[in-house]
Scaffold this motif. Structure first.
Motif, mmCIF file in Angstrom:
data_model
loop_
_atom_site.group_PDB
_atom_site.id
_atom_site.type_symbol
_atom_site.label_atom_id
_atom_site.label_comp_id
_atom_site.label_asym_id
_atom_site.label_seq_id
_atom_site.Cartn_x
_atom_site.Cartn_y
_atom_site.Cartn_z
ATOM 1 N N UNK A 9 53.177 37.059 82.338
ATOM 2 C CA UNK A 9 53.848 37.314 83.790
ATOM 3 C C UNK A 9 55.396 37.615 83.206
ATOM 4 N N UNK A 10 55.907 36.748 82.541
ATOM 5 C CA UNK A 10 57.604 37.148 82.221
ATOM 6 C C UNK A 10 57.483 36.915 80.744
ATOM 7 N N UNK A 11 58.091 37.772 79.951
ATOM 8 C CA UNK A 11 58.365 37.317 78.739
ATOM 9 C C UNK A 11 59.654 36.496 78.757
ATOM 10 N N UNK A 12 59.758 35.856 77.701
ATOM 11 C CA UNK A 12 61.179 34.889 77.776
ATOM 12 C C UNK A 12 61.745 35.008 76.372
ATOM 13 N N UNK A 13 63.277 34.640 76.446
ATOM 14 C CA UNK A 13 64.009 34.851 75.045
ATOM 15 C C UNK A 13 63.474 33.584 74.116
ATOM 16 N N UNK A 14 63.262 32.379 74.955
ATOM 17 C CA UNK A 14 62.888 31.218 74.012
ATOM 18 C C UNK A 14 61.600 31.416 73.114
ATOM 19 N N UNK A 15 60.426 31.958 73.810
ATOM 20 C CA UNK A 15 58.947 32.255 73.350
ATOM 21 C C UNK A 15 59.189 33.392 72.258
ATOM 22 N N UNK A 16 60.139 34.049 71.995
ATOM 23 C CA UNK A 16 60.235 35.315 71.213
ATOM 24 C C UNK A 16 59.862 34.802 69.935
ATOM 25 N N UNK A 17 58.846 35.308 69.380
ATOM 26 C CA UNK A 17 58.388 34.805 67.975
ATOM 27 C C UNK A 17 57.380 35.971 67.589
ATOM 28 N N UNK A 18 57.407 36.393 66.268
ATOM 29 C CA UNK A 18 56.381 37.237 65.722
ATOM 30 C C UNK A 18 54.789 36.832 66.063
ATOM 31 N N UNK A 19 54.733 35.614 65.903
ATOM 32 C CA UNK A 19 53.448 34.880 65.938
ATOM 33 C C UNK A 19 52.711 35.222 67.254
ATOM 34 N N UNK A 20 53.783 35.006 68.203
ATOM 35 C CA UNK A 20 53.279 35.268 69.591
ATOM 36 C C UNK A 20 53.009 36.609 70.190
ATOM 37 N N UNK A 21 53.918 37.629 69.541
ATOM 38 C CA UNK A 21 53.506 39.071 69.818
ATOM 39 C C UNK A 21 52.210 39.372 68.858
ATOM 40 N N UNK A 22 51.839 39.001 67.748
ATOM 41 C CA UNK A 22 50.753 39.098 66.849
ATOM 42 C C UNK A 22 49.593 38.964 67.807
ATOM 43 N N UNK A 23 49.538 37.438 68.141
ATOM 44 C CA UNK A 23 48.483 36.752 68.887
ATOM 45 C C UNK A 23 48.094 37.573 70.208
ATOM 46 N N UNK A 24 49.029 37.949 71.041
ATOM 47 C CA UNK A 24 48.705 38.573 71.950
ATOM 48 C C UNK A 24 47.958 40.041 71.744
#
Ligand code: PEP
Ligand code: CO
Length: 457
Positions: free
Chosen positions: A69-84
């Motif tokens: 819904x909203x990307x955030x600065x705190x959750x910015x991590x390559x693993x999160x991008x990869x998993x989505x």
């Protein structure tokens, strides 16, 4: 294009849901800087997406749009991008394989930062501050420093979008999306029946690839099998930022907003005479329009005239988000009127935003059964109107969150507190997203069968 239009002509119109920056000078300096930053996407890529969406409007492909819904600065991590990215790939392959249908993949990612809020301010213990409006505008913590809109955040959002896109381009084209690697798209924490079904399907795909190999077709030399097209999108809410990234494309001589391939206008900012429609009418990108229960069909027709005067195919996606209780009574008339008017649109279903409830435990949530019910009705309505249900628009993540209720994991209102991480609205987790993909593939298969039968009559 209208001669009076410019990337800044929206400034003469009423702009809802925009922040008030206290330091105008700082803001203008920052925007000036961003206007010289390199484009995040290229006009040619936006044109490719438009062509693919044109196929969707003709019933030849299906659109899968999803992300936070909203990307955030705190959750910015390559693993999160990869998993989505992994979950979107998994869903797409389930749909392609199950329903034999090409999937147009569009992420709500690499720029989905600005949020409209029901109230401009928030009051706690008699202290009133700006509401949290997304990391590109202000911070989520309830203190004055965080909540005051800060122009520096625009640069940080641009930088995060640039590196997110860089990784997504590498994943799409650097071997990760190769169908031979399908087993690696599984997420280790998903161990339920959805994962088993996916493994079984991957085994069948492996067999098909081995068969092709044995027939002398080397899969690694077929682009469609070892790479994928992945596009980005976000809500064009923060117009100052969008304006700074709107450029003339040297190939076509036309204006493109190079912050994303596709931009959409939210349900709360799509007024015919408002700033957001004014901005969007001058750019060549594919455009989405959220269509909620307050939509007046007459106004929507006029908006379509303004945004797509030449009725260009693939230009407009109508993202319907009525909610499972209202979709049956509200959508048929809209679909029927637009269809009769001859306007070429892609119809997609956002089953998230009309199905948000507050759980007994106080969390904003969405029951998966309501989400499924809205999608099911969406398919049925298009069947009876003779139109094509062209896609879905989901809030989802590759993380193992507990934000939406239901699904095979049977997430209850008591479970929501366990891993409720969203910065704004509740998202489907990886297992719920896969579950939905299997269901969608059944709906789509049935749709194809019925439309084949009726064309044979
Ligand atoms: C969203 O997509 O996050 C959103 C705010 O949607 P809508 O404009 O449909 O309410
Ligand atoms: Co949302």
């Amino acid at each position: 294009m209208n001669n009076n239009w410019s990337p800044s002509s929206w400034r003469k119109k009423n702009a809802l849901h925009m922040p008030q920056y206290l330091d105008e000078k700082h803001l203008n300096k920052t925007l000036e800087k961003i206007s010289k930053f390199p484009p995040l996407v290229f006009a040619g890529e936006a044109r490719v997406l438009k062509e693919k969406l044109s196929d969707v409007s003709k019933g030849k492909a299906f659109m899968l749009q999803g992300g936070d819904c909203a990307e955030s600065f705190a959750d910015f991590h390559p693993d999160n991008i990869r998993d989505t990215f992994k979950v979107i790939l998994q869903m797409a392959v389930v749909l392609t394989f199950g329903a034999s249908c090409p999937i147009v993949k569009v992420g709500r990612i690499a720029g989905q930062f600005a949020k409209p809020r029901s109230s401009a301010t928030e009051k706690i213990n008699n202290i009133e501050l700006e509401s949290y409006k997304g990391d590109i505008i202000n911070g989520i913590d309830f203190n004055e420093k965080d909540r005051n809109p800060d122009p520096n955040r625009l640069v940080q959002a641009y930088n995060q979008s640039a590196s997110t896109l860089n990784l997504l381009r590498a994943f799409s084209q650097g071997g990760f999306a190769n169908l031979n690697k399908i087993h690696q798209w599984n997420l280790n924490f998903v161990k339920d029946e959805n994962a088993t079904k996916f493994t079984e399907m991957s085994n069948r795909i492996d067999e098909c690839l081995s068969f092709m190999q044995a027939c002398g077709i080397n899969g690694n030399s077929v682009r469609q099998l070892n790479e994928t097209d992945f596009f980005t999108s976000h809500e064009a809410l923060l117009l100052q930022y969008e304006e700074a990234l709107t450029r003339i494309d040297s190939t076509s001589g036309k204006w493109y907003d190079v912050s994303a391939h596709m931009l959409w206008v939210g349900d709360r900012t799509r007024q015919l005479d408002g700033a957001h429609i004014e901005f969007l009418k001058g750019i060549e990108n594919p455009i989405g329009i959220k269509v909620g229960p307050s939509t007046k069909t007459d106004e929507l027709l006029k908006i379509l005239d303004v945004l797509n005067p030449n009725n260009e195919s693939g230009k407009i996606t109508l993202i319907c988000r009525m909610g499972h209780e209202k979709v049956g009574s509200m959508l048929p008339n809209i679909v029927n009127t637009i269809h009769k008017s001859g306007k070429d649109v892609v119809w997609t279903c956002d089953p998230m935003h009309g199905n948000t409830i507050k759980s007994n435990t106080g969390y904003k949530t969405r029951p998966l059964k309501d989400i499924i019910s809205e999608i099911h009705q969406f398919f049925q309505i298009h069947r009876s109107e003779g139109t094509y249900p062209g896609g879905v628009h989901l809030e989802m993540t590759g993380q193992d969150v507990t934000e939406c209720m239901g699904g095979l994991q049977e997430i209850t209102d008591q479970d929501l507190q366990n891993r409720y991480h969203t910065y704004c609205d509740p998202r489907l987790n990886a297992s719920q997203s896969l579950e939905l993909a299997f269901l969608l593939s059944d709906f789509l298969k049935e749709e194809k069968l019925l439309s084949k039968q009726s064309s044979n009559l």
